[in-house]
Design a protein around this motif. Structure first.
Motif, mmCIF file in Angstrom:
data_model
loop_
_atom_site.group_PDB
_atom_site.id
_atom_site.type_symbol
_atom_site.label_atom_id
_atom_site.label_comp_id
_atom_site.label_asym_id
_atom_site.label_seq_id
_atom_site.Cartn_x
_atom_site.Cartn_y
_atom_site.Cartn_z
ATOM 1 N N LEU A 97 42.715 -23.372 -6.181
ATOM 2 C CA LEU A 97 42.382 -21.907 -7.026
ATOM 3 C C LEU A 97 41.067 -21.942 -7.938
ATOM 4 O O LEU A 97 41.151 -21.156 -8.873
ATOM 5 N N THR A 98 40.259 -22.577 -7.491
ATOM 6 C CA THR A 98 39.236 -22.754 -8.502
ATOM 7 C C THR A 98 38.181 -21.119 -8.598
ATOM 8 O O THR A 98 37.865 -20.959 -9.803
ATOM 9 N N LEU A 99 38.261 -20.590 -7.458
ATOM 10 C CA LEU A 99 37.550 -19.260 -7.659
ATOM 11 C C LEU A 99 38.149 -18.288 -8.518
ATOM 12 O O LEU A 99 37.717 -17.525 -9.227
ATOM 13 N N GLN A 100 39.714 -18.363 -8.370
ATOM 14 C CA GLN A 100 40.384 -17.602 -9.224
ATOM 15 C C GLN A 100 40.335 -17.923 -10.642
ATOM 16 O O GLN A 100 40.416 -16.952 -11.475
ATOM 17 N N LYS A 101 40.543 -19.239 -10.779
ATOM 18 C CA LYS A 101 40.363 -19.578 -12.407
ATOM 19 C C LYS A 101 38.820 -19.327 -12.906
ATOM 20 O O LYS A 101 39.003 -18.760 -14.082
ATOM 21 N N ARG A 102 37.881 -19.596 -12.185
ATOM 22 C CA ARG A 102 36.454 -18.908 -12.477
ATOM 23 C C ARG A 102 36.448 -17.565 -13.083
ATOM 24 O O ARG A 102 35.974 -17.188 -14.008
ATOM 25 N N LEU A 103 36.893 -16.851 -12.184
ATOM 26 C CA LEU A 103 36.842 -15.181 -12.116
ATOM 27 C C LEU A 103 37.717 -14.772 -13.632
ATOM 28 O O LEU A 103 37.400 -14.185 -14.204
ATOM 29 N N ALA A 104 39.074 -15.416 -13.623
ATOM 30 C CA ALA A 104 39.854 -15.189 -14.655
ATOM 31 C C ALA A 104 39.199 -15.636 -15.990
ATOM 32 O O ALA A 104 39.343 -14.873 -16.902
ATOM 33 N N ALA A 105 38.634 -16.767 -15.976
ATOM 34 C CA ALA A 105 37.809 -17.301 -17.075
ATOM 35 C C ALA A 105 36.860 -16.330 -17.644
ATOM 36 O O ALA A 105 36.752 -15.839 -18.707
ATOM 37 N N ASP A 106 36.003 -15.783 -16.627
ATOM 38 C CA ASP A 106 34.859 -14.861 -17.058
ATOM 39 C C ASP A 106 35.605 -13.596 -17.366
ATOM 40 O O ASP A 106 35.095 -12.935 -18.404
ATOM 41 N N LEU A 107 36.554 -12.882 -16.908
ATOM 42 C CA LEU A 107 37.334 -11.659 -17.422
ATOM 43 C C LEU A 107 38.003 -11.982 -18.630
ATOM 44 O O LEU A 107 38.066 -10.926 -19.503
ATOM 45 N N LEU A 108 38.567 -13.133 -18.811
ATOM 46 C CA LEU A 108 39.465 -13.312 -20.221
ATOM 47 C C LEU A 108 38.513 -13.716 -21.361
ATOM 48 O O LEU A 108 38.678 -13.989 -22.503
ATOM 49 N N GLU A 109 37.180 -14.073 -20.851
ATOM 50 C CA GLU A 109 36.320 -14.444 -21.669
ATOM 51 C C GLU A 109 36.582 -15.755 -22.607
ATOM 52 O O GLU A 109 36.691 -15.889 -23.792
ATOM 53 N N CYS A 110 36.988 -16.831 -21.713
ATOM 54 C CA CYS A 110 37.334 -18.005 -22.380
ATOM 55 C C CYS A 110 36.893 -19.086 -21.238
ATOM 56 O O CYS A 110 36.510 -18.777 -20.218
ATOM 57 N N GLY A 111 37.207 -20.388 -21.822
ATOM 58 C CA GLY A 111 36.784 -21.527 -20.387
ATOM 59 C C GLY A 111 38.003 -21.641 -19.538
ATOM 60 O O GLY A 111 39.271 -20.966 -19.701
ATOM 61 N N ILE A 112 37.471 -22.315 -18.354
ATOM 62 C CA ILE A 112 38.647 -22.389 -17.215
ATOM 63 C C ILE A 112 40.019 -23.047 -17.493
ATOM 64 O O ILE A 112 40.852 -22.956 -17.164
ATOM 65 N N HIS A 113 39.771 -23.991 -18.608
ATOM 66 C CA HIS A 113 40.877 -24.650 -19.139
ATOM 67 C C HIS A 113 41.903 -23.951 -19.792
ATOM 68 O O HIS A 113 43.074 -24.514 -20.034
ATOM 69 N N ARG A 114 41.440 -22.963 -20.544
ATOM 70 C CA ARG A 114 42.392 -22.129 -21.240
ATOM 71 C C ARG A 114 43.056 -21.038 -20.096
ATOM 72 O O ARG A 114 44.257 -20.512 -20.469
ATOM 73 N N VAL A 115 42.778 -20.819 -19.045
ATOM 74 C CA VAL A 115 43.436 -20.005 -18.089
ATOM 75 C C VAL A 115 44.698 -20.598 -17.387
ATOM 76 O O VAL A 115 44.603 -21.741 -16.971
ATOM 77 N N LYS A 116 45.787 -19.895 -17.509
ATOM 78 C CA LYS A 116 47.075 -20.409 -16.683
ATOM 79 C C LYS A 116 47.582 -19.374 -15.782
ATOM 80 O O LYS A 116 47.181 -18.327 -15.888
ATOM 81 N N PHE A 117 48.047 -19.878 -14.779
ATOM 82 C CA PHE A 117 48.886 -19.021 -13.841
ATOM 83 C C PHE A 117 50.292 -19.417 -13.834
ATOM 84 O O PHE A 117 50.919 -20.426 -14.109
ATOM 85 N N ASP A 118 50.921 -18.364 -13.442
ATOM 86 C CA ASP A 118 52.385 -18.346 -13.175
ATOM 87 C C ASP A 118 52.735 -19.204 -12.231
ATOM 88 O O ASP A 118 52.428 -19.109 -10.877
#
Length: 151
Positions: free
Chosen positions: A5-26
């Motif tokens: 899920l690296t692509l999704q993590k990267r896109l989410a980090a960009d949209l949420l304006e934070c680093g990929i390590h702070r992005v969490k999925f259900d």
């Protein structure tokens, strides 16, 4: 299972304006996340609450604050600078005179002293006749210059 899920993590980090390590999925909706391949898909999942960003960790300043407050309150020995370098004589004078003038105006506006008394005592304040507001009130009381008792 090991979905990538690296692509999704990267896109989410960009949209949420934070680093990929702070992005969490259900964890129960990982299939749904893996199907999201466009920014719009990821944006929708963020809106639905499937993807979110974790709160940033910070270092508490509480201990530092406690130390500072302890340092401040160590009695008269901790004072630095001479007697008048903390509050200069001029500033002390200004504070005293302004307080006395304020009280005088209040007494005049409430009708407790006459205008002539006000002017006379005002000039005495200017001359430095009174040590404090209390001393000024005492003078007015002793010389029967107050029309009726103070509340």
């Amino acid at each position: 299972m090991g979905l990538k899920l690296t692509l999704q993590k990267r896109l989410a980090a960009d949209l949420l304006e934070c680093g990929i390590h702070r992005v969490k999925f259900d964890p129960e909706k990982l299939e749904e996340v893996s199907e999201a391949i466009t920014r719009e898909d990821v944006r929708r999942l963020i809106k639905d609450g499937v993807i979110w960003k974790e709160q940033e960790k910070g270092v508490s300043r509480a201990r530092v604050r406690a130390r500072k407050s302890r340092r401040k309150s160590r009695g008269s020995g901790s004072r630095e600078g001479g007697k008048y370098s903390r509050i200069s004589k001029k500033e002390q004078w200004m504070m005293k005179v302004r307080a006395q003038r304020r009280r005088l105006k209040e007494l005049r506006d409430r009708g407790l002293i006459t205008k002539t008394t006000y002017r006379k005592v005002y000039m005495m304040v200017k001359a430095g006749a009174f040590k404090s507001v209390a001393a000024m009130i005492e003078y007015l009381a002793q010389n029967n210059l107050i029309r009726r008792p103070l509340l």
